[in-house]
Scaffold this motif. Sequence first.
Motif, PDB file in Angstrom:
ATOM      1  N   LEU A 329      52.756 -26.591 -35.874  1.00 17.99           N
ATOM      2  CA  LEU A 329      53.653 -26.405 -34.738  1.00 17.99           C
ATOM      3  C   LEU A 329      55.000 -27.101 -34.953  1.00 17.99           C
ATOM      4  O   LEU A 329      56.050 -26.587 -34.560  1.00 17.99           O
ATOM      5  CB  LEU A 329      52.999 -26.947 -33.457  1.00 17.99           C
ATOM      6  N   GLU A 330      54.964 -28.280 -35.573  1.00 17.62           N
ATOM      7  CA  GLU A 330      56.180 -29.084 -35.714  1.00 17.62           C
ATOM      8  C   GLU A 330      56.993 -28.747 -36.962  1.00 17.62           C
ATOM      9  O   GLU A 330      58.209 -28.874 -36.963  1.00 17.62           O
ATOM     10  CB  GLU A 330      55.820 -30.572 -35.733  1.00 17.62           C
ATOM     11  N   THR A 331      56.320 -28.341 -38.047  1.00 14.84           N
ATOM     12  CA  THR A 331      57.034 -28.116 -39.315  1.00 14.84           C
ATOM     13  C   THR A 331      57.141 -26.646 -39.690  1.00 14.84           C
ATOM     14  O   THR A 331      57.958 -26.287 -40.542  1.00 14.84           O
ATOM     15  CB  THR A 331      56.331 -28.842 -40.477  1.00 14.84           C
ATOM     16  N   GLY A 332      56.284 -25.800 -39.107  1.00 18.46           N
ATOM     17  CA  GLY A 332      56.283 -24.391 -39.481  1.00 18.46           C
ATOM     18  C   GLY A 332      55.397 -24.085 -40.670  1.00 18.46           C
ATOM     19  O   GLY A 332      55.242 -22.916 -41.046  1.00 18.46           O
ATOM     20  N   ARG A 333      54.774 -25.099 -41.280  1.00 18.32           N
ATOM     21  CA  ARG A 333      53.832 -24.852 -42.365  1.00 18.32           C
ATOM     22  C   ARG A 333      52.576 -24.217 -41.769  1.00 18.32           C
ATOM     23  O   ARG A 333      51.900 -24.824 -40.936  1.00 18.32           O
ATOM     24  CB  ARG A 333      53.492 -26.154 -43.096  1.00 18.32           C
ATOM     25  N   VAL A 334      52.255 -23.014 -42.186  1.00 18.09           N
ATOM     26  CA  VAL A 334      51.221 -22.205 -41.522  1.00 18.09           C
ATOM     27  C   VAL A 334      49.835 -22.795 -41.775  1.00 18.09           C
ATOM     28  O   VAL A 334      49.495 -23.203 -42.890  1.00 18.09           O
ATOM     29  CB  VAL A 334      51.273 -20.744 -41.998  1.00 18.09           C
ATOM     30  N   TYR A 335      49.033 -22.837 -40.716  1.00 13.41           N
ATOM     31  CA  TYR A 335      47.655 -23.319 -40.803  1.00 13.41           C
ATOM     32  C   TYR A 335      46.716 -22.255 -40.254  1.00 13.41           C
ATOM     33  O   TYR A 335      46.949 -21.696 -39.181  1.00 13.41           O
ATOM     34  CB  TYR A 335      47.483 -24.611 -39.998  1.00 13.41           C
ATOM     35  N   ARG A 336      45.638 -21.980 -40.990  1.00 11.97           N
ATOM     36  CA  ARG A 336      44.616 -21.039 -40.541  1.00 11.97           C
ATOM     37  C   ARG A 336      43.373 -21.817 -40.153  1.00 11.97           C
ATOM     38  O   ARG A 336      42.902 -22.671 -40.903  1.00 11.97           O
ATOM     39  CB  ARG A 336      44.259 -20.040 -41.642  1.00 11.97           C
TER      40      ARG A 336
END
Length: 488
Positions: A329-336
């Motif tokens: 949410l804070e960095t935009g690095r996608v998490y699944r």
Amino acid sequence: MSFKIAIIGAGSVGFTKKLFTDLLCVPEFRDIEVALTDVSQHNLDMIKAILDKIVEANALPVKITAHTERRKALEGAKYIISCVRVGGLEAYADDIRIPLKYGIDQCVGDTICAGGILYGQRNIPVILDFCKDIREVAAPGAKFLNYANPMAMNTWAAIEYGKVDTVGLCHGVQHGAEQIAEILGAKSVSELDYICSGINHQTWFIDLRLNGRKIEKDELVAAFEAHPVFSQQEKLRIDVLKRFGVYSTESNGHLSEYLPWYRKRPDEIARWIDMSDWIHGETGGYLRHSTETRNWFETEFPQFLASAAKPIDPAKRSNEHASHILEALETGRVYRGHFNVKNNGVISNLPSDAIIESPGFVDRFGINMVSGITIPEACAATCLASINVQRMSVHAAIGGDIDLLKLAVLHDPLVGAVATPEEVWQMVDEMVVAQARWLPQYAHAVPAAKERLAKSSVKTRDWAGAARRNVRSIEELRAEKSALKKAV
């Protein structure tokens, strides 16, 4: 980055430490504020001392505050994490003890079944208080991350009645994937791709790929039956896999109490469980484990505190969802991950109002669920039985409706397989009276429940369950840990 995270129920010391350490594995989170809140000043003091030691040892600018006044902790918080157990181990003991008098043998009793339903009755009014505080004093648009059980009921109440942006988080999917990776001979769980879908603690591996190769039922059954440990510990899960065609994410003990088939006769229970650890089906196993863990922590606190004074290793970051969601949410690095949210069509053959657990992706735009999933019919039927119980339980808790509460318990799959309607009515009266101090919404119903209990002719029994173990002493725990070290 600088923002505030509040942890409610931070006195769950070991879990709070894990969440905190995970957050500090994100480089951008070294300047956050973490506000701890709990009803126990004693537990709050212990966890703050441990987190202060971690911050000091790693020379971090993280700010830690501790409050018994919840609203103070929530003021300005962008994220709120809940890991509360309303009533603590005292109320939990009644969740296990009283149903045993009516022949209902639970391993965990915190999701559905008699214990889980009453646990929800205690939690839901408090969850709604949390939501009120979040709406009034937290940062605008604050996100509520619920780790507390009963997961579906708590999350349902927070979304439907608390009107707060809420996601429920659990680790059953990750643990199931680790098992499957091991039996298939994978070097790492990263070689395994999977889709799990269903409801919390009844989620199903509906698609499995090992290094891109699809894994079918027969191969999975053979691999589990050939495993020297899991073939004994997961007998019930393997049986369900054979009959349903898909593997359940939940542990042998947990799954056994959501179904009406395996724990309904005492002489059958031993056939399906394993006593090597509580999670495989022991009567009241999690209550014993939780009691021993609390006693051990209280006694060995100086050692826990000393162990906090070491460098954080990002390579040891856990697979708990919270830190990964906040990072995305804070960095935009996608998490699944797999998340508990309101269905709204995500799973096509489950009700739209249900809280489901299913795959999603997180980025700066929020949690984005994969929609259009259809789970196997047998899995849907099993989930539907629980969903109907959850819905009635939530509505009963909101309205303080003891008649609806009794109907919810009556429709629970395991309760219905064991107890008569008369027994269920008396059992619920007994549980509500015993837990009255944590059930303010039922205060009006307690006097009549006491009168019914005084006149009742329904017989009960003094039964410890089919597979009960005593709580071990600190000395016994020390001896066991010493033996394990020598064996290694």
